[in-house]
Design an enzyme around this catalytic site. Structure first.
Site, mmCIF file in Angstrom:
data_model
loop_
_atom_site.group_PDB
_atom_site.id
_atom_site.type_symbol
_atom_site.label_atom_id
_atom_site.label_comp_id
_atom_site.label_asym_id
_atom_site.label_seq_id
_atom_site.Cartn_x
_atom_site.Cartn_y
_atom_site.Cartn_z
ATOM 1 N N PHE A 118 0.784 -1.235 0.076
ATOM 2 C CA PHE A 118 0.074 -0.118 -0.011
ATOM 3 C C PHE A 118 1.042 1.256 0.134
ATOM 4 C CE2 PHE A 118 0.907 0.014 4.721
ATOM 5 C CZ PHE A 118 0.456 1.424 4.881
ATOM 6 N N LYS A 119 2.050 1.072 0.188
ATOM 7 C CA LYS A 119 2.893 2.242 0.461
ATOM 8 C C LYS A 119 3.042 3.024 -0.916
ATOM 9 C CE LYS A 119 3.749 1.367 4.961
ATOM 10 N NZ LYS A 119 4.863 1.163 5.548
ATOM 11 N N ASP A 120 2.908 1.952 -2.103
ATOM 12 C CA ASP A 120 2.985 2.745 -3.347
ATOM 13 C C ASP A 120 1.994 3.882 -3.717
ATOM 14 O OD1 ASP A 120 5.157 1.067 -4.611
ATOM 15 O OD2 ASP A 120 3.703 -0.508 -4.646
ATOM 16 N N MET A 123 3.719 6.774 -2.435
ATOM 17 C CA MET A 123 5.301 7.108 -2.638
ATOM 18 C C MET A 123 5.123 7.431 -4.236
ATOM 19 S SD MET A 123 7.319 6.889 -0.338
ATOM 20 C CE MET A 123 7.489 6.184 1.136
ATOM 21 N N THR A 151 7.938 0.412 3.220
ATOM 22 C CA THR A 151 8.196 1.831 2.997
ATOM 23 C C THR A 151 9.658 1.964 1.869
ATOM 24 O OG1 THR A 151 7.056 2.857 4.949
ATOM 25 C CG2 THR A 151 8.765 4.135 3.785
#
Length: 489
Positions: A118-120, A123, A151
């Site tokens: 989910f960090k995409d 980011m 992350t």
């Protein structure tokens, strides 16, 4: 829109969005928040519903970001969102699909991006924002971050190849899964430096804050942050709460006032803090359920009002490693709001955490507002729980989930069984199973298939420097890397 630090006693030292985008952590050690949250009504929500349906996720992101960003021209901000959220990057035009598991339970799919986490979602936007603003300033940025697993790779894949950006990413030595390590350490780029720290995630996070608190060093080497201490990253995450709410309410009778709740696996409180912001804006979110693993510092806080920071020795190494965190940075943002935005008191409470102290709000009137006003519940999950949940969810719904999402589903089932929430629940999926093959195999008797996009990781070389937990060593690496780059350019 102006932004202030959670530790500003007067609330007067405000800055614009692009300044805090580049700066990351506030000079006083606090975290940035907008001076006030923009408020949305049913008419705005109805407009966003049409926008998502007709123009897609990037258009929704632009509409929401526009409420918080007034120092980037509107057309440029729209173009940034369009570049960040493409079907090519996320494998689907929806970007964030939402699937119904049963009458009361939905799954919000946040892990379709380049690094399967989910960090995409944040980011990819940050990469575009950084590149845009650095070009405007004719400047460079040295990003210093810490990761418990996802992350780091998301930041590296979003920032690599961008002009005038270096990435220095700290991770806990031996604490990530083989897939996570391979994904991060396979990147062979002189602008990317992976540092494996002898310690746990909290040691890495502390080093980042210590280095960033050296204001002369930070200014000289133009240090920035991509961890969720950077407000821009949290803002990007607000968008998928809105998108999930819109999609989960498509078929109800009065969709623009329908309330839903979210169950969020979290260790550093960034993911669920974005939900808090969305709720504070007026998005019809009923309850935010915090799901933790055996490292239950957040569950303890929301149940008792006691925030008790654990030591490195007390931080368990678990099968949901991205939540192996015992000092949740983003909790400071929520407590700041909980205390009526009292910067002096927030500074007092969180300033003591560096010495291992915690704090107790159990007898404070604010503690009653955790549930009654802000809508928080919490629960925890164990290794046995997540194994059972992974197996049960695949059998019942035909869906294979990763261990962190399994933690959230475990807590979701507990909440539903206990009757604590009377709205539909959206469980936020945070990674794909391929990142945690050993745990998946233990749960269902087979490893998840490795998508073709990640087959190269099996034999990839690794590029990582192992170091002691010393901020001065990190500073030396930063100086040496940037100096070598200047000499070769």
């Amino acid at each position: 829109m102006r932004y202030l630090s959670t530790r500003d006693p007067d609330g007067e030292a405000s800055q614009g969005f692009c300044d805090i985008l580049i700066g990351g952590l506030a000079p006083d050690g606090g975290l940035y928040l907008p001076e006030s949250y923009p408020q949305v009504d049913t008419e705005t929500l109805a407009t966003w519903r049409r926008l998502l349906a007709e123009e897609g996720y990037a258009a929704l992101a632009h509409a929401i970001l526009s409420l918080f960003v007034d120092d980037i021209p509107d057309a440029d901000l729209r173009a940034i969102c369009e570049r960040a959220y493409t079907a090519e990057k996320f494998g689907t035009q929806e970007i964030v699909p939402v699937t119904r598991l049963d009458r009361r339970l939905f799954l919000g799919h946040l892990s379709n991006g380049p690094t399967a986490a989910f960090k995409d979602m944040a980011m990819q936007l940050l990469g575009e924002l950084f590149e845009y603003e650095l070009a405007r300033r004719d400047s460079s940025l040295a990003i210093l971050g810490a990761t418990s697993g996802d992350t780091g790779s998301a930041a590296i894949f979003a920032m690599k190849g961008r002009r005038n950006i270096h990435v220095f990413m700290l991770s806990p030595l031996g604490r990530m899964t083989p897939f996570q390590q391979a994904q991060m350490f396979s990147v062979d780029d002189p602008h990317v430096v992976n540092l494996a720290v002898d310690g746990v995630f909290d040691n890495c996070q502390d080093i980042v804050k210590q280095v960033a608190s050296d204001l002369d060093f930070k200014e000289l080497h133009r240090l920035g942050a991509v961890n969720s201490i950077n407000w821009a990253r949290l803002l990007a995450q607000v968008v998928y709460y809105v998108a999930c709410w819109l999609r989960a309410t498509e078929e109800v009778e009065d969709p623009d006032t329908a309330r839903v709740s979210f169950v969020v696996p979290t260790g550093n409180f960034g993911n669920v803090c974005a939900g808090h912001v969305a709720k504070a804006m007026g998005v019809p979110i009923d309850t935010l359920v915090v799901a933790t693993n055996e490292n239950d510092v957040l569950d303890e806080f929301f149940r008792t009002g006691v925030y008790r920071v654990r030591t490195s020795a007390e931080t368990h190494e678990t099968s949901s490693p991205s939540m192996d965190i015992s000092k949740a940075s983003n909790l400071e943002r929520f407590v700041f709001d909980l205390l009526g935005r009292d910067g002096a008191r927030t500074a007092e409470l969180f300033g003591g955490l560096s010495t291992g102290q915690g704090f107790d709000l159990s007898t404070d009137p604010a503690f009653e507002r955790l549930r009654s006003v802000h809508g928080f519940l919490s629960g925890t999950s164990t290794h046995a729980d997540r194994l059972a949940t992974i197996a049960a969810v695949e059998k019942e719904y035909g869906v294979l989930v990763d261990p962190h999402t399994a933690d959230a589903l475990t807590v979701a089932f507990d909440v539903l069984d206990g009757g604590e929430v009377d709205t539909p629940l959206v469980v936020l999926e945070t990674a794909l199973p391929v990142k945690f093959a050993a745990t998946i195999a233990e749960a269902v008797g087979r490893e998840p298939e490795i998508p073709d996009a990640y087959a190269y990781l099996r034999d990839a070389d690794r590029h990582v420097l192992e170091i002691d937990r010393d901020p001065e060593l990190v500073k030396e690496v930063i100086v040496e890397t940037l100096t070598a780059h200047q000499e070769n350019s």
